[in-house]
Design a protein around this motif. Structure first.
Motif, PDB file in Angstrom:
ATOM      1  N   GLY A  26      61.140  18.102  31.186  1.00 18.95           N
ATOM      2  CA  GLY A  26      61.385  18.829  32.433  1.00 18.95           C
ATOM      3  C   GLY A  26      60.608  18.271  33.607  1.00 18.95           C
ATOM      4  N   ALA A  27      59.357  17.917  33.372  1.00 14.82           N
ATOM      5  CA  ALA A  27      58.540  17.339  34.442  1.00 14.82           C
ATOM      6  C   ALA A  27      59.127  16.006  34.895  1.00 14.82           C
ATOM      7  CB  ALA A  27      57.096  17.166  33.972  1.00 14.82           C
ATOM      8  N   LEU A  77      52.748  25.931  25.641  1.00 16.74           N
ATOM      9  CA  LEU A  77      53.824  26.921  25.751  1.00 16.74           C
ATOM     10  C   LEU A  77      53.971  27.385  27.195  1.00 16.74           C
ATOM     11  CD1 LEU A  77      55.941  28.781  24.452  1.00 16.74           C
ATOM     12  CD2 LEU A  77      54.080  30.409  24.023  1.00 16.74           C
ATOM     13  N   PHE A  78      52.850  27.589  27.868  1.00 18.12           N
ATOM     14  CA  PHE A  78      52.889  27.947  29.289  1.00 18.12           C
ATOM     15  C   PHE A  78      53.619  26.869  30.088  1.00 18.12           C
ATOM     16  CE2 PHE A  78      50.973  27.131  33.440  1.00 18.12           C
ATOM     17  CZ  PHE A  78      51.301  28.305  34.108  1.00 18.12           C
ATOM     18  N   CYS A  79      53.239  25.602  29.867  1.00 22.39           N
ATOM     19  CA  CYS A  79      53.873  24.487  30.589  1.00 22.39           C
ATOM     20  C   CYS A  79      55.379  24.473  30.364  1.00 22.39           C
ATOM     21  CB  CYS A  79      53.285  23.150  30.126  1.00 22.39           C
ATOM     22  SG  CYS A  79      51.622  22.827  30.670  1.00 22.39           S
ATOM     23  N   ALA A  80      55.778  24.578  29.113  1.00 26.37           N
ATOM     24  CA  ALA A  80      57.208  24.532  28.787  1.00 26.37           C
ATOM     25  C   ALA A  80      57.948  25.705  29.419  1.00 26.37           C
ATOM     26  CB  ALA A  80      57.403  24.535  27.274  1.00 26.37           C
ATOM     27  N   SER A  81      57.378  26.881  29.346  1.00 22.95           N
ATOM     28  CA  SER A  81      58.043  28.072  29.897  1.00 22.95           C
ATOM     29  C   SER A  81      58.232  27.960  31.398  1.00 22.95           C
ATOM     30  CB  SER A  81      57.211  29.325  29.586  1.00 22.95           C
ATOM     31  OG  SER A  81      57.060  29.485  28.205  1.00 22.95           O
ATOM     32  N   VAL A  82      57.198  27.527  32.098  1.00 19.92           N
ATOM     33  CA  VAL A  82      57.284  27.416  33.555  1.00 19.92           C
ATOM     34  C   VAL A  82      58.277  26.332  33.958  1.00 19.92           C
ATOM     35  CG1 VAL A  82      56.004  26.871  35.665  1.00 19.92           C
ATOM     36  CG2 VAL A  82      54.996  28.372  33.950  1.00 19.92           C
ATOM     37  N   VAL A  84      60.893  25.198  32.283  1.00 20.06           N
ATOM     38  CA  VAL A  84      62.264  25.666  32.014  1.00 20.06           C
ATOM     39  C   VAL A  84      62.671  26.683  33.075  1.00 20.06           C
ATOM     40  CG1 VAL A  84      63.666  27.031  30.404  1.00 20.06           C
ATOM     41  CG2 VAL A  84      62.268  25.137  29.556  1.00 20.06           C
ATOM     42  N   TRP A  85      61.765  27.574  33.437  1.00 17.08           N
ATOM     43  CA  TRP A  85      62.058  28.565  34.473  1.00 17.08           C
ATOM     44  C   TRP A  85      62.378  27.876  35.802  1.00 17.08           C
ATOM     45  CZ3 TRP A  85      59.508  30.072  39.015  1.00 17.08           C
ATOM     46  CH2 TRP A  85      59.965  31.258  39.581  1.00 17.08           C
ATOM     47  N   LEU A  86      61.565  26.882  36.170  1.00 12.05           N
ATOM     48  CA  LEU A  86      61.815  26.158  37.423  1.00 12.05           C
ATOM     49  C   LEU A  86      63.154  25.419  37.392  1.00 12.05           C
ATOM     50  CD1 LEU A  86      58.306  24.615  38.200  1.00 12.05           C
ATOM     51  CD2 LEU A  86      59.458  26.451  39.450  1.00 12.05           C
TER      52      LEU A  86
END
Length: 176
Positions: A26-27, A77-82, A84-86
Motif C-alpha cells: 500500500g505504501a 497491524l496498525f500500519c496495514a489497517s491505516v 488499507v483505510w487510506l
C-alpha cells in the motif's frame, strides 16, 4: 538460551508478516503517485506504538522476547489497517476495492520472472548470513551481543557513500 528466545520471537514476528506486506504494498502505491508523507507518518506513529508497547509488555508484563514480538506485530497491524483505510478512500486508479482484486495470469508471469531470481538471490545471501551467525552463536551470548552491536553500528556506515555513488551515476553504471 538465545536460540529459544530467537525461535519464539521469529514465530511471533512471522504471524505479523502479512500485515507488514500489506503496508509495504500500500505504501508503494501511495509513493508511486507522489505521496511520500502519509506512509512516513504512518511509520512514525507505528514506531511510537511499538516503543510504548515494548515498554508495557516487556517491563510492565514481564513478557521478554514475546512482548517485543507482539509489540512489533501490533505496530505492523496498525500500519496495514491505516494504509488499507487510506487506499479505500483514494480516487481512481489508486482506490482499493477489495471486490475487484483479481490475478491476471500474464502479469503474474512477468512478476514471477523477475521476482523468483531476485528472491533466490536474497535467499542465498540470507543463508550465508545464517552460517556466519551460527558460527558467532557458538561463542556464547556475549559474542552474539557484541556482534549485534557491531552490526548495528557498521551496517549504516556505507550508506552515505552508496547514496553519493547513485547521485553521481544515476544509472548505477561504471565510468566508461
Amino acid at each position: 538460551n538465545v536460540i529459544d528466545d530467537a525461535v519464539l520471537y521469529l514465530r511471533i514476528y512471522i504471524l505479523g508478516a502479512p500485515c507488514f506486506m500489506v503496508y509495504n504494498f500500500g505504501a508503494s502505491i501511495l509513493r508511486s503517485k507522489g505521496d511520500t508523507k502519509r506512509p512516513l507518518y504512518i511509520l512514525l506513529i507505528a514506531g511510537v506504538i511499538n516503543t510504548v508497547l515494548n515498554f508495557v509488555l516487556v517491563i510492565g508484563f514481564h513478557m521478554s522476547v514475546a512482548g517485543v514480538g507482539i509489540a512489533t506485530d501490533i505496530a505492523n497491524l496498525f500500519c496495514a489497517s491505516v494504509i488499507v483505510w487510506l487506499l479505500s478512500r483514494e480516487s481512481d486508479p489508486f482506490r482499493l476495492r477489495p471486490r475487484h482484486i483479481t490475478i491476471y495470469k500474464s502479469e503474474l508471469k512477468r512478476i514471477l520472472q523477475i521476482g523468483l531470481p531476485a528472491g533466490l538471490q536474497g535467499m542465498v545471501f540470507s543463508l550465508s548470513n545464517i552460517f556466519v551467525q551460527s558460527a558467532i552463536n557458538g561463542f556464547g551470548s556475549a559474542a552474539v551481543a557484541g556482534s549485534s552491536v557491531a552490526m548495528r553500528a557498521g551496517v549504516p556506515a556505507p550508506c552515505p557513500c552508496r547514496r553519493l555513488g547513485h547521485w553521481r551515476y544515476p544509472t548505477g553504471s561504471a565510468i566508461k
